[in-house]
Write a protein that holds these residues in place. Structure first.
Motif, PDB file in Angstrom:
ATOM      1  N   PRO A 773       0.842  -1.210   0.000  1.00 29.92           N
ATOM      2  CA  PRO A 773       0.000   0.000   0.000  1.00 29.92           C
ATOM      3  C   PRO A 773       0.875   1.257   0.000  1.00 29.92           C
ATOM      4  O   PRO A 773       1.891   1.321   0.684  1.00 29.92           O
ATOM      5  CB  PRO A 773      -0.807  -0.118   1.297  1.00 29.92           C
ATOM      6  CG  PRO A 773      -0.713  -1.550   1.683  1.00 29.92           C
ATOM      7  CD  PRO A 773       0.608  -2.035   1.192  1.00 29.92           C
ATOM      8  N   ASP A 774       0.450   2.254  -0.743  1.00 33.95           N
ATOM      9  CA  ASP A 774       1.238   3.473  -0.869  1.00 33.95           C
ATOM     10  C   ASP A 774       0.297   4.678  -0.973  1.00 33.95           C
ATOM     11  O   ASP A 774      -0.917   4.517  -1.192  1.00 33.95           O
ATOM     12  CB  ASP A 774       2.149   3.390  -2.096  1.00 33.95           C
ATOM     13  CG  ASP A 774       3.278   4.410  -2.053  1.00 33.95           C
ATOM     14  OD1 ASP A 774       3.425   5.087  -1.012  1.00 33.95           O
ATOM     15  OD2 ASP A 774       4.002   4.540  -3.059  1.00 33.95           O
ATOM     16  N   ARG A 775       0.879   5.885  -0.792  1.00 29.26           N
ATOM     17  CA  ARG A 775       0.126   7.133  -0.901  1.00 29.26           C
ATOM     18  C   ARG A 775       0.773   7.983  -1.982  1.00 29.26           C
ATOM     19  O   ARG A 775       1.929   8.396  -1.864  1.00 29.26           O
ATOM     20  CB  ARG A 775       0.154   7.889   0.437  1.00 29.26           C
ATOM     21  CG  ARG A 775      -0.499   7.129   1.573  1.00 29.26           C
ATOM     22  CD  ARG A 775      -0.024   7.639   2.922  1.00 29.26           C
ATOM     23  NE  ARG A 775      -0.510   8.986   3.203  1.00 29.26           N
ATOM     24  CZ  ARG A 775      -1.637   9.266   3.857  1.00 29.26           C
ATOM     25  NH1 ARG A 775      -2.381   8.266   4.318  1.00 29.26           N
ATOM     26  NH2 ARG A 775      -1.999  10.509   4.079  1.00 29.26           N
ATOM     27  N   ASP A 776       0.015   8.245  -3.022  1.00 27.90           N
ATOM     28  CA  ASP A 776       0.488   9.088  -4.121  1.00 27.90           C
ATOM     29  C   ASP A 776       0.069  10.526  -3.836  1.00 27.90           C
ATOM     30  O   ASP A 776      -1.117  10.865  -3.870  1.00 27.90           O
ATOM     31  CB  ASP A 776      -0.107   8.602  -5.445  1.00 27.90           C
ATOM     32  CG  ASP A 776       0.411   9.402  -6.641  1.00 27.90           C
ATOM     33  OD1 ASP A 776       1.234  10.307  -6.425  1.00 27.90           O
ATOM     34  OD2 ASP A 776      -0.007   9.113  -7.773  1.00 27.90           O
ATOM     35  N   MET A 777       1.071  11.402  -3.540  1.00 29.72           N
ATOM     36  CA  MET A 777       0.795  12.775  -3.148  1.00 29.72           C
ATOM     37  C   MET A 777       0.742  13.753  -4.322  1.00 29.72           C
ATOM     38  O   MET A 777       0.279  14.879  -4.162  1.00 29.72           O
ATOM     39  CB  MET A 777       1.888  13.262  -2.177  1.00 29.72           C
ATOM     40  CG  MET A 777       2.043  12.417  -0.932  1.00 29.72           C
ATOM     41  SD  MET A 777       0.678  12.690   0.227  1.00 29.72           S
ATOM     42  CE  MET A 777       1.306  11.827   1.673  1.00 29.72           C
ATOM     43  N   LYS A 783      -5.302  15.833  -4.020  1.00 30.94           N
ATOM     44  CA  LYS A 783      -5.726  14.498  -3.601  1.00 30.94           C
ATOM     45  C   LYS A 783      -4.528  13.695  -3.120  1.00 30.94           C
ATOM     46  O   LYS A 783      -3.416  13.830  -3.634  1.00 30.94           O
ATOM     47  CB  LYS A 783      -6.397  13.738  -4.745  1.00 30.94           C
ATOM     48  CG  LYS A 783      -7.583  14.463  -5.387  1.00 30.94           C
ATOM     49  CD  LYS A 783      -8.794  14.496  -4.489  1.00 30.94           C
ATOM     50  CE  LYS A 783      -9.991  15.129  -5.197  1.00 30.94           C
ATOM     51  NZ  LYS A 783     -11.173  15.199  -4.325  1.00 30.94           N
ATOM     52  N   ILE A 784      -4.792  12.887  -2.110  1.00 27.97           N
ATOM     53  CA  ILE A 784      -3.839  11.859  -1.696  1.00 27.97           C
ATOM     54  C   ILE A 784      -4.422  10.529  -2.154  1.00 27.97           C
ATOM     55  O   ILE A 784      -5.440  10.066  -1.625  1.00 27.97           O
ATOM     56  CB  ILE A 784      -3.622  11.857  -0.175  1.00 27.97           C
ATOM     57  CG1 ILE A 784      -3.050  13.197   0.289  1.00 27.97           C
ATOM     58  CG2 ILE A 784      -2.686  10.719   0.225  1.00 27.97           C
ATOM     59  CD1 ILE A 784      -2.880  13.299   1.789  1.00 27.97           C
ATOM     60  N   VAL A 785      -3.825   9.964  -3.177  1.00 29.16           N
ATOM     61  CA  VAL A 785      -4.357   8.745  -3.778  1.00 29.16           C
ATOM     62  C   VAL A 785      -3.801   7.544  -3.025  1.00 29.16           C
ATOM     63  O   VAL A 785      -2.579   7.347  -2.977  1.00 29.16           O
ATOM     64  CB  VAL A 785      -3.993   8.669  -5.271  1.00 29.16           C
ATOM     65  CG1 VAL A 785      -4.569   7.385  -5.882  1.00 29.16           C
ATOM     66  CG2 VAL A 785      -4.532   9.884  -6.011  1.00 29.16           C
ATOM     67  N   LEU A 786      -4.713   6.775  -2.438  1.00 27.16           N
ATOM     68  CA  LEU A 786      -4.312   5.522  -1.812  1.00 27.16           C
ATOM     69  C   LEU A 786      -4.257   4.463  -2.900  1.00 27.16           C
ATOM     70  O   LEU A 786      -5.253   4.198  -3.573  1.00 27.16           O
ATOM     71  CB  LEU A 786      -5.312   5.127  -0.722  1.00 27.16           C
ATOM     72  CG  LEU A 786      -5.486   6.140   0.421  1.00 27.16           C
ATOM     73  CD1 LEU A 786      -6.440   5.588   1.468  1.00 27.16           C
ATOM     74  CD2 LEU A 786      -4.152   6.493   1.061  1.00 27.16           C
TER      75      LEU A 786
END
Length: 900
Positions: A773-777, A783-786
């Motif tokens: 799992p990662d967070r695309d900033m 948006k913070i895309v999970l």
């Protein structure tokens, strides 16, 4: 003992330029050796001169057991240009000018002496006296006055002291920093304590040079710090500097210039005001200042910081007063001044308009009002003290009248009654309230009295004891050098309620009041205390201001004045320096995308934290919203319904095939492969649920490997079905060796081997760089895309590449077998399904790479559904059509007819 020769004041003074201080000091050191005698005066080594050869006319004497000396700065004498042809006494203008307001300094000293003499609790068996001489704002007269105080009254014997003639214990003075320093040069030789009520610079207040100097106001350096705090408070970054054209002015500019730069403040120009010394200079001054006056009026600097001195302020006021008469526009600015200035005026300036200084702000020495002082002033008249040599000059000039003495003339020929009251004088000439400098003198007198009182208490308590300083105890008379020991440790509360004590540097522990000057059309003014500068406050909190109480000049319409080189850069912009200009002059550039400036005049835009983004105006950072393809949003709901629908359809097809498993059409297409293909397609639809919802560790691990493995099984089954069809028709030829390959074993081997290759790729992926799992900033603004980070892009595209190879081989084999005589045309249907599959996944890669955020996930789900539905529809729907709607075609005869 060598014989010292003393020459009359008029002789040695005529040989020296008063500007050459070092020469004068050297002469005085040789003249003023501290010889002392404690017996008869016949031991004097001085010439037996009873009278002072050059007496100072303005003096104030009152006898007492202890004499407190003072150097006043009330009377100013104009000079002609220096000449070595006549003695200095002949170069003075006969008519002296008075600075009447400074007469209050003498009255404050006299009031304090009177208060102490009437107080039975302080020095009950002794009286204080005073001896005040005028300095005339010149160096040589300051030296002369100081030496005269060190001599007996009416006798000029500075290097000889006789106890019966001179009871001087300390000296208070002076108002001007130069006067204080010049006094200290001489007094340090005699170890005489000096209490100065004028501010001193750090150099002049050096304890190594002047160890017996006490400052009744804070060090001048504190005012510099206060000026910076004041300019910061009002955001004034573009100012003008006004200073005298002398050493003090140079020192002020040398100190302030780097401080201004370090604190982001620039000065547009500097105005140097010459000292008021020679009459010939005044005309030249006006002409020179007129040339640059127009530049000042056009400057964007609305704030002038003035290093104020009484004489320099006279020149400044003279220039501003003369401006309308020589067609110069009014100079309406905010004047910020140091503590030396208090609207002192000569008597002829009583009618001068001070409207230009309306709203000025200055640091003033802290003052309080001792009880009884104003009543004391009410009793002042020309005959109130027998030896007050200042009162006549003061009285005539402030009341514009003449006393009985015909040699002294006031501003008018009308006689003085002597009953005039001080409270009727304009405040520019005299104030009834005690000023800061007068309050400092008042505290100085009380400090000396308390120190003397402590000495006698100390002596009475230790008269029979042995103490280290035995001489201090045994002497009957208090010597001036002995006062220093007790003065530096004295502490008391005065009658006004303030605590008086000195710090380790000999500076009174007090601060400055921030005063707002409110003027009126009739020439009067009011001091309004609008703040406080406390040097002993915590760092950053030294300055306290009450903005709502400040009155600005009328031209600003009670709005806070702005003083900047250019307008502020709004939030969302940053400053860009102009080449060749001072750093306070700049352009405003918008912040780059993704960066903000929250405040005005930021030097650079700043990047938002990773979990925030810049708004459209780039003024602030806004927290990013969490984003993922959820079941609650419309797109997620649509995809979830499609997955369920296709899953149900696949399950229905599987049920149909199981129900009709013994029919020819099911048997003819390898029933086992059909079941494997249908189950794998069913799982392909269901694995789409792994892409919906918030990514977690488990779904990230299973998402791609499940999809890749199940799809590989499906494609392997399609490939096996295609190869089975081709081999079946090739095996029908007589003597074909391929017949032994036809059967379930061949199909199962193809499915198993092709699936194991993909499973190996997935195993290697999970063991080396598994997804997580990662967070695309950054992909989607705001948006913070999970998401699931694939871990290894190579393994991900290897998985897709292998599926592409299987699909390509299946398409090729099915394409070449599309014209074989098959009743149900299995090869042709497989060709169509592979064309759809390949088209979907060929378009998937660029679409996937161009999509952002949750739409990448939606593209992948759509590709899975589309390709799976293509396989299901092309391969199984025709067969379901025959099974359900055309059962007559599902028989062996129909199959044989087609084959024949």
């Amino acid at each position: 003992m060598p014989l010292l020769m003393c020459h009359p004041m008029s002789q040695w003074a005529s040989d020296m330029d008063h500007r050459h201080k070092g020469t004068v000091c050297g002469f005085l050191v040789s003249l003023a050796l501290p010889y002392q005698c404690y017996t008869a005066c016949s031991h004097s080594v001085m010439p037996q001169t009873e009278d002072d050869p050059l007496p100072i006319p303005h003096k104030f004497y009152q006898p007492g057991n202890f004499i407190i000396g003072g150097i006043a700065s009330q009377v100013f004498i104009f000079h002609n240009a220096l000449s070595f042809k006549v003695p200095p006494a002949q170069m003075l203008i006969d008519e002296p000018m008075s600075m009447p307001k400074n007469y209050q300094h003498n009255l404050a000293l006299a009031f304090a002496v009177k208060e102490i003499n009437e107080n039975p609790n302080i020095l009950p068996n002794f009286t204080l006296g005073l001896h005040v001489l005028n300095s005339y704002y010149t160096v040589r007269m300051t030296y002369k006055a100081t030496l005269s105080l060190l001599s007996a009254e009416q006798k000029f014997k500075p290097n000889f002291k006789c106890d019966t003639e001179n009871k001087l214990i300390t000296i208070i003075g002076g108002l001007d920093t130069d006067i204080s320093a010049n006094m200290a040069t001489i007094l340090a030789i005699y170890k005489m304590s000096q209490l100065t009520y004028g501010s001193l610079s750090a150099v002049q207040g050096d304890k190594m040079l002047f160890p017996y100097l006490y400052q009744m106001s804070p060090n001048e350096a504190f005012q510099y710090m206060g000026l910076i705090r004041l300019l910061h408070h009002f955001r004034w970054t573009w100012i003008g500097l006004v200073a005298m054209s002398d050493d003090d002015g140079d020192r002020f500019l040398q100190t302030m210039t780097p401080m201004l730069s370090e604190n982001g403040i620039c000065f547009d120009f500097t105005i140097r005001i010459p000292k008021l010394t020679y009459l010939e200079e005044e005309a030249d001054l006006l002409l020179k200042q007129q040339e640059i006056y127009d530049i000042h009026t056009k400057s964007k600097a609305n704030v002038y910081v003035v290093y104020a001195r009484p004489t320099s302020m006279f020149v400044l006021r003279m220039l501003l007063f003369a401006a309308p008469f020589i067609s110069l526009p009014p100079l309406h600015k905010v004047w910020i001044s140091t503590s030396h200035w208090a609207f002192e005026s000569f008597s002829f300036q009583r009618t001068w308009d001070i409207e230009v200084f309306h709203g000025a702000i200055s640091f003033t020495v802290h003052a309080n009002q001792p009880p009884g002082f104003q009543n004391f002033l009410q009793d002042i008249n020309p005959t109130w003290a027998n030896k007050d040599g200042f009162i006549h000059n003061f009285w005539e000039q402030v009341f514009a009248c003449s006393l009985t003495n015909p040699a002294v003339h006031g501003d008018s020929n009308k006689p003085c009654s002597g009953n005039e009251k001080l409270d009727s004088i304009p405040v520019t000439l005299f104030e009834m309230s005690m000023t800061g400098h007068s309050y400092s003198i008042y505290n100085a007198v009380h400090a000396v009295a308390h120190a003397l009182h402590t000495i006698y208490i100390f002596r009475s308590n230790h008269r029979s004891k042995e103490v280290p300083n035995t001489r201090l105890v045994k002497e009957k008379q208090v010597q001036p050098w002995q006062l220093h020991y007790f003065l530096r440790t004295t502490i008391f509360n005065n009658s006004a309620g303030d605590t008086v004590c000195f710090d380790g540097n000999g500076e009174l522990k007090t601060g400055f009041d921030v005063t707002n000057w409110v003027t009126f059309p009739n020439g009067s003014f009011v001091r309004v205390k609008v703040g406080r500068l406390d040097p002993w406050a915590p760092a950053g909190k030294e300055l306290t201001l009450y903005d709502d109480q400040i009155v600005w000049h009328r031209t600003f319409k009670q709005l806070q004045p702005r003083s900047m080189c250019n307008d502020h850069c709004r939030p969302g912009y940053s400053r860009k320096w102009k080449e060749g200009e001072k750093f306070c002059c700049y352009d405003c550039d918008p912040c780059p995308e993704g960066m903000i400036s929250e405040q005005k005049d930021m030097d650079a835009c700043v990047e938002c934290p990773r979990d925030q983004y810049a708004d459209n105006q780039q003024k602030q950072c806004i927290p990013k919203d969490i984003c993922f393809l959820s079941y609650q949003e419309l797109l997620g709901i649509i995809l979830a319904k499609l997955v369920i629908s296709f899953t149900l359809v696949t399950a229905w097809v599987l049920g149909v095939f199981i129900k009709h498993q013994d029919t020819p059409i099911v048997k003819a297409n390898n029933r086992t492969l059909s079941y494997i293909l249908l189950i794998s397609l069913l799982l392909c639809f269901l694995c789409s649920f792994l892409y919906l919802g918030q990514p977690v560790k488990m779904t990230c691990l299973l998402r791609q490997v499940t999809f890749g493995t199940v799809f590989s099984v499906a494609l392997s089954s399609v490939l096996a079905k295609t190869i089975t069809v081709v081999l079946a028709f090739m095996a029908t030829k007589p003597g074909s060796v391929i017949r032994k390959w036809v059967g379930k074993r061949m199909a199962n081997w193809i499915v198993l081997s092709c699936s194991l290759i993909q499973a190996s790729i997935c195993t290697l992926w999970l063991s080396t760089s598994p997804p997580f799992p990662d967070r695309d900033m950054h992909s989607v603004k705001g948006k913070i895309v999970l998401e699931c980070n694939e871990g290894s892009a190579i393994m991900f595209y290897s998985l897709l590449g292998y599926m592409g190879c299987l699909a390509t081989v299946s398409l090729a084999v099915a394409f070449f077998a599309r014209k074989l005589p098959d009743t149900f045309n299995e090869a042709r249907f497989i060709t169509f399904s592979m064309l759809i599959f390949c088209s979907v996944w060929l378009s998937f890669v660029p679409t996937y790479l161009s999509a952002k955020g949750k739409y990448m996930v939606a593209v992948e789900i759509f590709s899975i559904l589309a390709s799976t539905a293509g396989l299901l529809g092309c391969i199984f729907f025709p067969k379901c059509y025959i099974i359900i709607l055309r059962p007559e075609m599902n028989n062996r005869e129909q199959l044989r007819r087609k084959q024949n």
